[in-house]
Structures are given as C-alpha cells and as structure tokens.
Design a protein around this motif. Sequence first.
Motif, short mmCIF file in Angstrom:
data_model
loop_
_atom_site.label_atom_id
_atom_site.label_comp_id
_atom_site.label_asym_id
_atom_site.label_seq_id
_atom_site.Cartn_x
_atom_site.Cartn_y
_atom_site.Cartn_z
N ASP A 13 3.68 3.32 -1.11
CA ASP A 13 2.43 4.07 -0.99
C ASP A 13 1.71 3.61 0.27
OD1 ASP A 13 0.03 5.36 -1.22
OD2 ASP A 13 -0.32 4.82 -3.31
N ARG A 14 1.89 4.37 1.34
CA ARG A 14 1.34 3.97 2.64
C ARG A 14 -0.18 3.93 2.65
NH1 ARG A 14 5.21 3.85 6.52
NH2 ARG A 14 7.21 4.85 6.06
N THR A 15 -0.81 4.65 1.73
CA THR A 15 -2.28 4.65 1.72
C THR A 15 -2.84 3.29 1.33
OG1 THR A 15 -2.39 5.38 -0.60
CG2 THR A 15 -2.29 7.09 1.10
N LEU A 16 -2.05 2.47 0.64
CA LEU A 16 -2.53 1.16 0.24
C LEU A 16 -2.72 0.22 1.43
CD1 LEU A 16 -0.46 0.47 -3.02
CD2 LEU A 16 -2.87 1.08 -2.84
N THR A 17 -1.96 0.46 2.48
CA THR A 17 -2.08 -0.40 3.66
C THR A 17 -2.98 0.21 4.74
OG1 THR A 17 -0.02 0.56 4.53
CG2 THR A 17 0.15 -1.50 3.30
N ASP A 18 -3.56 1.36 4.43
CA ASP A 18 -4.51 1.97 5.37
C ASP A 18 -5.90 1.43 5.05
OD1 ASP A 18 -5.98 3.50 7.09
OD2 ASP A 18 -5.61 5.42 6.07
N LEU A 19 -6.33 0.46 5.84
CA LEU A 19 -7.59 -0.23 5.58
C LEU A 19 -8.71 0.21 6.53
CD1 LEU A 19 -6.15 -3.85 5.14
CD2 LEU A 19 -6.40 -2.06 3.41
N SER A 20 -8.46 1.25 7.29
CA SER A 20 -9.45 1.69 8.28
C SER A 20 -10.74 2.13 7.60
CB SER A 20 -8.88 2.84 9.11
OG SER A 20 -8.48 3.92 8.29
N GLY A 37 -14.39 -6.27 0.83
CA GLY A 37 -14.23 -6.20 -0.62
C GLY A 37 -13.34 -5.05 -1.04
N ALA A 38 -13.57 -3.87 -0.46
CA ALA A 38 -12.77 -2.69 -0.81
C ALA A 38 -11.33 -2.86 -0.36
CB ALA A 38 -13.38 -1.45 -0.17
N ALA A 39 -11.13 -3.44 0.83
CA ALA A 39 -9.78 -3.66 1.34
C ALA A 39 -9.03 -4.67 0.48
CB ALA A 39 -9.84 -4.13 2.79
N THR A 40 -9.73 -5.72 0.06
CA THR A 40 -9.10 -6.73 -0.81
C THR A 40 -8.64 -6.10 -2.11
OG1 THR A 40 -10.47 -8.52 0.12
CG2 THR A 40 -9.45 -8.90 -2.03
N ALA A 41 -9.53 -5.33 -2.73
CA ALA A 41 -9.18 -4.68 -4.00
C ALA A 41 -8.01 -3.72 -3.83
CB ALA A 41 -10.40 -3.94 -4.55
N GLN A 42 -7.98 -2.98 -2.72
CA GLN A 42 -6.90 -2.02 -2.49
C GLN A 42 -5.56 -2.72 -2.35
OE1 GLN A 42 -7.59 1.61 -0.13
NE2 GLN A 42 -6.04 0.87 1.28
N LEU A 43 -5.54 -3.84 -1.66
CA LEU A 43 -4.28 -4.56 -1.46
C LEU A 43 -3.84 -5.32 -2.71
CD1 LEU A 43 -4.81 -5.94 2.16
CD2 LEU A 43 -3.23 -4.12 1.45
N LEU A 44 -4.76 -5.54 -3.63
CA LEU A 44 -4.41 -6.21 -4.88
C LEU A 44 -3.87 -5.24 -5.93
CD1 LEU A 44 -7.40 -8.70 -5.36
CD2 LEU A 44 -5.04 -9.27 -4.71
N GLN A 45 -4.01 -3.95 -5.70
CA GLN A 45 -3.60 -2.96 -6.69
C GLN A 45 -2.13 -3.05 -7.11
OE1 GLN A 45 -4.82 0.89 -5.23
NE2 GLN A 45 -6.97 0.56 -5.76
N PRO A 46 -1.19 -3.40 -6.22
CA PRO A 46 0.21 -3.51 -6.67
C PRO A 46 0.42 -4.51 -7.80
CG PRO A 46 0.14 -3.35 -4.28
CD PRO A 46 -1.28 -3.50 -4.74
N LEU A 47 -0.53 -5.44 -8.00
CA LEU A 47 -0.38 -6.39 -9.10
C LEU A 47 -0.40 -5.68 -10.46
CD1 LEU A 47 -2.64 -9.38 -7.95
CD2 LEU A 47 -0.14 -9.21 -7.88
N ALA A 48 -0.91 -4.47 -10.49
CA ALA A 48 -0.94 -3.71 -11.74
C ALA A 48 0.46 -3.50 -12.29
CB ALA A 48 -1.62 -2.35 -11.52
#
Length: 242
Positions: free
Chosen positions: A36-43, A48-59
């Motif tokens: 999911d390339r959108t997970l690495t799009d942090l622009s 805080g939002a970027a940290t949460a987005q990158l942690l989502q694969p832990l689900a």
Amino acid sequence: MISAIRSEAVRSVSGLSLWAVYVLAVFVPVVVLSSDRTLTDLSGLSSGAATAQLLQPLAWSFITAAFVGAYAVTREYYYASMDRTLTELGYSRAFRGKMIAGLMTAIALALCMFALWTVVVYFILNQEGLVLNIDEAAVRIYAGALLGVIMGAFVGGAVGWISRNYYIGAAIVLAFPIGVEFALLGTSPDVARFSPGMTIAALSVPEYKDRLLEFAPAVSVAGAWTVGLVLLAWFVARRRVA
C-alpha cells in the motif's frame, strides 16, 4: 495445569524453526507497508499523523500470532508426538496448555515486534524530516494490534487442532489473510470486512480506508469468529481422540 503450560511454552520457543517465526514477524508488516504505497506517502502530515500511519501495518501482526498458535499444535502432529502428549497430559490439559502457551509466545513475540517496528518507523520519519510522536492515535494502534494478537493466537490454535497438518494449517493462517482477505479488501470490501482476519485487523485500524468495520462491531464479529473457532476445534479434536 501450570506444568503443562510451562512445558508447552518451552516447546514453543525451542528448535531452529523458531527463526522462521522471527522472520515472519518482520515480513508481515513489511508486506503490508510495501503493498500500500499510500502508507509511505507522508507529504503534508504532522509527525503524529505520520507516526500513526506508519504504525498501521502492525494491525496485521495477528497473522504471525495465528501461525504461532497453529504451530504449537501442528508441530506435534508433524513429528508424530501428539499421541504421547495426549497420553501424558490428557486431552483437556493438552488443549488448554497449547492454547495458552501459544498465546504467551505470540504476545512476547508481538511486543518485541512492536519495539522493532517502532525503531523502523523512527528512521523512516527521520529521513522525511519528522520525529516519532507516540500520541493517543498511536497508542490505540498498539493496543488494538495487541488485542488482535491475542485473538489471532487463539484462532491459529483452533486451526491447528482442526487441520492437524502443518502445511495445511500454515496455508490457512498465512495465505488466507494475505492472499485472499487482504486482496478482497481492495475488490470486495463489503465481504472482506466481515472475514476473520479483517475483523481482527479492524481492532487496530478501524474503518481503515473506509473499508473495515468500526471498532465496536469489529470486536463483536472478531470475538464471535474466535470463540466459534475455538469451540469447533475443541469438539472436533475431542471427538477424534475419544
């Protein structure tokens, strides 16, 4: 009962095959992140939002937990030692011991994985000029993922008792969530959101991309799947050894 759990816990962390579990624990979130390339799009995101987005694969850590739970059972069948275990412990103690031992191992592995993945996220954020920010959203992801690991371990143990076969059990707990459920999430989300794996994933990332269930219904559906599979495994396995 305590001695049975202790014995099963020692078995679950013994042998060279354990290294494959370590690799799997890292491999699963990497697959999710890279698919999911959108997970690495942090622009444009805050730290805080970027940290949460990158942690989502832990689900999706529940996949490794399910493998650990299944492996605790199928390993015995693979090495033809289950009859001896059942004779020594009895069916009830063996069933509960393997379930609890698989859960303990899955939780320990998940906590190590969470720490390692957090370090990975730190370096990714650093390259983007952002900082690691473990805020309330990040804590919810960790907590939901841990709850998913608990359910995943029980689901995997149930699959192990039902299938009894190492390869079939591994295919179900690994290939089905990644190859079927995750794929359906993109093509048929109305179906995928009620599947076992995706309801468990929703515990950590509810309403993920507007395709998964909200937290409350996800807990109910995932709990129903977990309890139902464990009960089915109990009766199926008991009938076989009777």
